[in-house]
Design a protein around this motif. Structure first.
Motif, PDB file in Angstrom:
ATOM      1  N   GLN A 288      31.979   8.521 -20.626  1.00  0.00           N
ATOM      2  CA  GLN A 288      31.861   7.413 -21.577  1.00  0.00           C
ATOM      3  C   GLN A 288      30.683   7.608 -22.534  1.00  0.00           C
ATOM      4  O   GLN A 288      29.743   6.802 -22.567  1.00  0.00           O
ATOM      5  N   PRO A 289      30.720   8.667 -23.334  1.00  0.00           N
ATOM      6  CA  PRO A 289      29.593   8.951 -24.235  1.00  0.00           C
ATOM      7  C   PRO A 289      29.319   7.841 -25.256  1.00  0.00           C
ATOM      8  O   PRO A 289      28.181   7.698 -25.700  1.00  0.00           O
ATOM      9  N   ALA A 290      30.326   7.054 -25.605  1.00  0.00           N
ATOM     10  CA  ALA A 290      30.083   5.963 -26.564  1.00  0.00           C
ATOM     11  C   ALA A 290      29.105   4.943 -25.987  1.00  0.00           C
ATOM     12  O   ALA A 290      28.235   4.434 -26.700  1.00  0.00           O
ATOM     13  N   LEU A 291      29.246   4.640 -24.686  1.00  0.00           N
ATOM     14  CA  LEU A 291      28.305   3.712 -24.053  1.00  0.00           C
ATOM     15  C   LEU A 291      26.911   4.317 -23.959  1.00  0.00           C
ATOM     16  O   LEU A 291      25.908   3.640 -24.209  1.00  0.00           O
ATOM     17  N   LEU A 292      26.838   5.583 -23.596  1.00  0.00           N
ATOM     18  CA  LEU A 292      25.535   6.246 -23.494  1.00  0.00           C
ATOM     19  C   LEU A 292      24.845   6.283 -24.860  1.00  0.00           C
ATOM     20  O   LEU A 292      23.627   6.059 -24.952  1.00  0.00           O
ATOM     21  N   ALA A 293      25.603   6.542 -25.906  1.00  0.00           N
ATOM     22  CA  ALA A 293      25.028   6.564 -27.252  1.00  0.00           C
ATOM     23  C   ALA A 293      24.517   5.182 -27.649  1.00  0.00           C
ATOM     24  O   ALA A 293      23.452   5.048 -28.266  1.00  0.00           O
ATOM     25  N   LEU A 294      25.263   4.141 -27.297  1.00  0.00           N
ATOM     26  CA  LEU A 294      24.828   2.775 -27.588  1.00  0.00           C
ATOM     27  C   LEU A 294      23.519   2.460 -26.863  1.00  0.00           C
ATOM     28  O   LEU A 294      22.580   1.900 -27.450  1.00  0.00           O
ATOM     29  N   PHE A 295      23.443   2.835 -25.594  1.00  0.00           N
ATOM     30  CA  PHE A 295      22.235   2.575 -24.822  1.00  0.00           C
ATOM     31  C   PHE A 295      21.040   3.336 -25.399  1.00  0.00           C
ATOM     32  O   PHE A 295      19.908   2.823 -25.422  1.00  0.00           O
ATOM     33  N   LEU A 296      21.263   4.549 -25.864  1.00  0.00           N
ATOM     34  CA  LEU A 296      20.178   5.321 -26.465  1.00  0.00           C
ATOM     35  C   LEU A 296      19.690   4.668 -27.752  1.00  0.00           C
ATOM     36  O   LEU A 296      18.481   4.644 -28.030  1.00  0.00           O
ATOM     37  N   GLN A 354      30.942  14.971 -28.137  1.00  0.00           N
ATOM     38  CA  GLN A 354      30.186  13.728 -27.966  1.00  0.00           C
ATOM     39  C   GLN A 354      29.039  13.882 -26.975  1.00  0.00           C
ATOM     40  O   GLN A 354      27.947  13.345 -27.174  1.00  0.00           O
ATOM     41  N   LEU A 355      29.277  14.650 -25.894  1.00  0.00           N
ATOM     42  CA  LEU A 355      28.209  14.849 -24.911  1.00  0.00           C
ATOM     43  C   LEU A 355      27.100  15.723 -25.468  1.00  0.00           C
ATOM     44  O   LEU A 355      25.932  15.573 -25.085  1.00  0.00           O
ATOM     45  N   LEU A 356      27.426  16.629 -26.378  1.00  0.00           N
ATOM     46  CA  LEU A 356      26.381  17.400 -27.054  1.00  0.00           C
ATOM     47  C   LEU A 356      25.434  16.459 -27.781  1.00  0.00           C
ATOM     48  O   LEU A 356      24.207  16.592 -27.687  1.00  0.00           O
ATOM     49  N   ASP A 357      25.978  15.482 -28.477  1.00  0.00           N
ATOM     50  CA  ASP A 357      25.146  14.490 -29.162  1.00  0.00           C
ATOM     51  C   ASP A 357      24.303  13.679 -28.175  1.00  0.00           C
ATOM     52  O   ASP A 357      23.124  13.419 -28.416  1.00  0.00           O
ATOM     53  N   VAL A 358      24.907  13.274 -27.074  1.00  0.00           N
ATOM     54  CA  VAL A 358      24.192  12.465 -26.083  1.00  0.00           C
ATOM     55  C   VAL A 358      23.006  13.227 -25.516  1.00  0.00           C
ATOM     56  O   VAL A 358      21.881  12.695 -25.434  1.00  0.00           O
ATOM     57  N   TYR A 359      23.208  14.473 -25.133  1.00  0.00           N
ATOM     58  CA  TYR A 359      22.105  15.247 -24.556  1.00  0.00           C
ATOM     59  C   TYR A 359      21.056  15.577 -25.610  1.00  0.00           C
ATOM     60  O   TYR A 359      19.850  15.625 -25.304  1.00  0.00           O
ATOM     61  N   LEU A 360      21.469  15.800 -26.855  1.00  0.00           N
ATOM     62  CA  LEU A 360      20.490  16.010 -27.924  1.00  0.00           C
ATOM     63  C   LEU A 360      19.616  14.777 -28.110  1.00  0.00           C
ATOM     64  O   LEU A 360      18.382  14.876 -28.212  1.00  0.00           O
ATOM     65  N   ASP A 361      20.227  13.609 -28.176  1.00  0.00           N
ATOM     66  CA  ASP A 361      19.467  12.387 -28.398  1.00  0.00           C
ATOM     67  C   ASP A 361      18.569  12.056 -27.210  1.00  0.00           C
ATOM     68  O   ASP A 361      17.449  11.563 -27.381  1.00  0.00           O
ATOM     69  N   THR A 362      19.066  12.318 -26.009  1.00  0.00           N
ATOM     70  CA  THR A 362      18.228  12.081 -24.823  1.00  0.00           C
ATOM     71  C   THR A 362      17.017  13.008 -24.843  1.00  0.00           C
ATOM     72  O   THR A 362      15.897  12.605 -24.496  1.00  0.00           O
ATOM     73  N   PHE A 363      17.217  14.234 -25.277  1.00  0.00           N
ATOM     74  CA  PHE A 363      16.097  15.168 -25.447  1.00  0.00           C
ATOM     75  C   PHE A 363      15.117  14.671 -26.502  1.00  0.00           C
ATOM     76  O   PHE A 363      13.890  14.694 -26.307  1.00  0.00           O
ATOM     77  N   LEU A 364      15.627  14.205 -27.626  1.00  0.00           N
ATOM     78  CA  LEU A 364      14.747  13.741 -28.702  1.00  0.00           C
ATOM     79  C   LEU A 364      13.904  12.556 -28.266  1.00  0.00           C
ATOM     80  O   LEU A 364      12.725  12.445 -28.620  1.00  0.00           O
ATOM     81  N   ILE A 365      14.497  11.656 -27.494  1.00  0.00           N
ATOM     82  CA  ILE A 365      13.777  10.447 -27.084  1.00  0.00           C
ATOM     83  C   ILE A 365      12.775  10.751 -25.962  1.00  0.00           C
ATOM     84  O   ILE A 365      11.652  10.242 -25.963  1.00  0.00           O
ATOM     85  N   THR A 366      13.183  11.590 -25.023  1.00  0.00           N
ATOM     86  CA  THR A 366      12.331  11.829 -23.851  1.00  0.00           C
ATOM     87  C   THR A 366      11.440  13.062 -23.981  1.00  0.00           C
ATOM     88  O   THR A 366      10.400  13.152 -23.319  1.00  0.00           O
ATOM     89  N   GLY A 367      11.851  14.039 -24.791  1.00  0.00           N
ATOM     90  CA  GLY A 367      11.125  15.299 -24.876  1.00  0.00           C
ATOM     91  C   GLY A 367      11.348  16.208 -23.684  1.00  0.00           C
ATOM     92  O   GLY A 367      10.715  17.267 -23.575  1.00  0.00           O
ATOM     93  N   GLU A 368      12.245  15.845 -22.759  1.00  0.00           N
ATOM     94  CA  GLU A 368      12.487  16.630 -21.548  1.00  0.00           C
ATOM     95  C   GLU A 368      13.414  17.813 -21.859  1.00  0.00           C
ATOM     96  O   GLU A 368      14.546  17.628 -22.313  1.00  0.00           O
ATOM     97  N   GLN A 369      12.932  19.019 -21.573  1.00  0.00           N
ATOM     98  CA  GLN A 369      13.671  20.226 -21.926  1.00  0.00           C
ATOM     99  C   GLN A 369      14.995  20.361 -21.174  1.00  0.00           C
ATOM    100  O   GLN A 369      15.906  21.046 -21.646  1.00  0.00           O
ATOM    101  N   ARG A 370      15.109  19.742 -20.010  1.00  0.00           N
ATOM    102  CA  ARG A 370      16.352  19.914 -19.242  1.00  0.00           C
ATOM    103  C   ARG A 370      17.558  19.383 -20.010  1.00  0.00           C
ATOM    104  O   ARG A 370      18.669  19.908 -19.864  1.00  0.00           O
ATOM    105  N   TYR A 371      17.351  18.383 -20.843  1.00  0.00           N
ATOM    106  CA  TYR A 371      18.461  17.863 -21.636  1.00  0.00           C
ATOM    107  C   TYR A 371      18.806  18.825 -22.774  1.00  0.00           C
ATOM    108  O   TYR A 371      19.987  19.001 -23.112  1.00  0.00           O
TER     109      TYR A 371
END
Length: 645
Positions: A288-296, A354-371
């Motif tokens: 459900q990447p749309a929900l994850l994107a909304l939460f981000l 869509q998941l590529l976008d989710v992991y990119l945005d999670t990386f941008l917000i957190t700075g965590e390299q694992r994403y």
């Protein structure tokens, strides 16, 4: 594959059911007769989906005919002449070209024949990487007795849902409204005027899984059609009126969308969060990447730390699970369990975009390299295994190879013991949770392979020496896996899904500093403009395969390409990208916009549809209307053209 998006509307109470009991006073007479005479509870396809083909441009893996079904089709072709589907371009339709069923593609010829002979239509909708579509083909559509009955008493039509999502959406809505469930293969019975009167998903050849046997169902529907045709037609007309009324409801122009509405929606969605395993809801579990994107977005805009924690936990759990290809990168469609362990192994372009976008945005917000590393894996996978030499992105990879689901991805302990050193084997068993008994059984086969292990991160804590061993082992495993017969590749290029990946890849190239990815994005843009765009007619077509495009125009194709080219423009500042996005937007407004009720129609012309509909929610793929709003707002901000607002 099961569809988990909730039914957006129910046709009042007219087609409601309560578990196994059909409401007699509320169900149209003819549907009561079908339901009660079969005495079963239709619960939709609770079993997932996958499939085969022959050509593949590969970067590793055996390139011979890569699926037992293909070999069976080749054998059947020597004994049996091809049906009408042999002239189609869809890999899904081509898979059925040697069925004894007298299939038609979706065409006026089929409906004219149904009217002339006064026969009901059996409409079968699926896609080439749908596992349970293959099962129903093997069990029923290759069955001479069932095929003969279909050919005598029905007009049978095959539709690729990926090529014609507008047809799929219309009849999926009808089946969901009638049964409360939906999925693929979608099996719908229509009048010659395209009006649905009954439907379901997967049907076994004989009574099984609480479902009627397909032949018994066909016999019952034929009996009712012969004896009470007028009742069926009246009921179908009523169903169609209800469907059309609900699909064309307009939103009040006084509706107020503000920040409080958004926050309230997020608060409601949070109640479905799985705090243990991440994600939302129970098994089967979809990303459900749309929900994850909304939460981000809420995390970034409102400082919602709880929303961010939910996304991070979900991303971590998915990345560690069997849904994530631990060797080759990319994600499978969904998991059959709550822990993300056992996927149905098909890999779809739209999920990975869509998941590529989710992991990119999670990386941008957190700075965590694992994403960032997971994002790199997705992009690497798509460019390695899912890209046409001319730059288009392919549609999907199957779950099955050599007739077994997951065979390409799973490992036995014995196989690893032969491949790896003792130190490597020990660390692989520790890290990936490998056991001699395995953790996966292909229940769709009467003779499943024993001891199969789905790779997942069971124990991430390793010493430095163990990590070096793991890296060496992974290289050996990846090389060995590439020698296996690969799953079928659906090599059609869809404008809609390509736009999603184009947008994500252009962003990933800039965020992660990968120049070659930007070049791949530019090559994809060139492919779309050369092969799917008619500059003179300002028309974007939806599907390209084997040197030809179709004639279908879909809102999602225009909107995803607008967003893809805006993203590419932001990455390159190339004027041609912005000009193309503007041309698409102007054409979209002319072809799809509803000036009376607002919003955009899903398809440009309704000449071959029962009626037009509008996509009104983000499901597995983003809604054409939501993408249209976002694309127009971005273009308005960049170009200053007020009419885009």
């Amino acid at each position: 594959m099961r569809q988990t998006t909730p039914v957006c509307w129910t046709l009042l109470d007219k087609f409601s059911n309560s578990n196994s009991n059909i409401s007699a006073e509320k169900t149209p007479l003819i549907l009561q007769f079908v339901f009660f005479s079969l005495t079963y509870n239709e619960f939709g396809c609770c079993m997932p989906g996958k499939a085969p083909m022959t050509f593949r441009q590969t970067h590793g893996g055996t390139t011979q005919s890569n699926n037992i079904m293909e070999q069976e089709n080749a054998t059947l072709g020597n004994r049996r002449s091809a049906n009408r589907l042999a002239d189609e371009k869809s890999p899904y339709l081509l898979q059925h070209r040697f069925n004894p069923v007298d299939w038609y593609p979706w065409c006026e010829q089929a409906f004219s024949k149904a009217r002339q002979e006064n026969k009901p239509i059996f409409l079968s909708i699926g896609y080439s990487t749908c596992h349970w579509c293959h099962v129903m083909e093997r069990e029923s559509f290759e069955n001479e007795e069932i095929a003969s009955f279909l050919n005598r008493h029905f007009i049978s039509i095959k539709v690729d849902r990926e090529e014609r999502p507008d047809i799929d959406r219309l009849y999926m809505t009808a089946v969901q409204a009638m049964t409360g469930q939906g999925g693929w293969p979608l099996s719908v019975f229509l009048t010659p005027d395209k009006q649905p009167f009954y439907g379901g998903t997967y049907f076994p050849p004989e009574d099984r899984y609480g479902k009627p046997g397909f032949l018994r169902l066909l016999q019952q529907i034929h009996k009712i059609w012969s004896e009470r045709c007028d009742d069926i037609v009246n009921s179908a007309e009523n169903i169609t009126r209800q469907l059309e009324a609900f699909s064309q409801q307009s939103i009040s122009k006084d509706a107020n969308l503000d920040v409080s509405t958004l926050k309230h929606a997020v608060a409601l969605l949070k109640t479905g969060f799985d705090s243990v395993n991440g994600g939302f809801g129970n098994a089967p579990k979809f990303p459900q990447p749309a929900l994850l994107a909304l939460f981000l977005r809420c995390a970034a805009r409102f400082g919602d730390s709880e929303a961010l924690r939910m996304v991070c936990h979900t991303c971590d759990c998915m990345a560690a699970g069997g849904i994530h290809d631990q060797l080759g990168g990319g994600f499978c469609r969904y998991s059959v369990d709550e822990q993300w362990l056992v996927p149905h192994f098909e890999k779809m372009l739209y999920d990975n975009a869509q998941l590529l976008d989710v992991y990119l945005d999670t990386f941008l917000i957190t700075g965590e390299q694992r994403y960032a590393e997971v994002a790199r894996g997705i992009a690497t996978y798509v460019l390695r295994d899912m890209t046409h030499p001319l730059g288009g992105f392919y549609t999907a990879e199957d779950a099955d190879s050599e007739g077994y689901e997951g065979k390409f991805y799973c490992w036995s302990h014995d196989e690893l013991a032969r491949l790896l050193s003792s130190d490597e084997l020990n660390v692989v068993c520790k890290y990936f949770g490998i056991t001699e008994t395995g953790n996966f059984v292909d229940h769709s086969r009467p003779d499943p392979l024993p001891g199969q292990n789905i790779l997942h991160i069971a124990n991430p804590v390793l010493t430095e020496r163990e990590r070096r061993c793991l890296n060496a082992a992974r290289q050996k495993m990846f090389a060995a896996r590439n020698k296996r017969i690969r799953p079928h590749l659906d090599d059609k290029v869809l404008a809609s899904w390509n736009g999603l990946m184009l947008a994500s890849l252009a962003r990933a190239a800039i965020i992660l500093g990968e120049e070659s990815w930007l070049q791949a994005a530019e090559k994809n843009s060139s492919f779309i403009r050369s092969h799917l765009w008619d500059e003179k007619k300002k028309t974007l077509y939806h599907r390209w395969r084997d040197g030809e495009h179709d004639r279908v125009q879909l809102l999602s194709a225009y909107t995803s390409q607008i967003l893809g080219h805006v993203s590419l423009y932001e990455a390159t500042l190339c004027p041609a990208c912005l000009e193309f996005a503007v041309a698409l937007a102007e054409s979209m407004l002319q072809r799809f916009y509803d000036p009376t009720a607002g919003g955009f129609w899903q398809s440009a012309a309704a000449s071959d549809l029962l009626f037009q509909i509008k996509e009104d929610y983000d499901g597995a793929e983003p809604s054409g209307n939501s993408m249209a709003v976002l694309g127009l707002l971005k273009l308005a901000a960049i170009t200053g053209r007020a009419h885009f607002k």
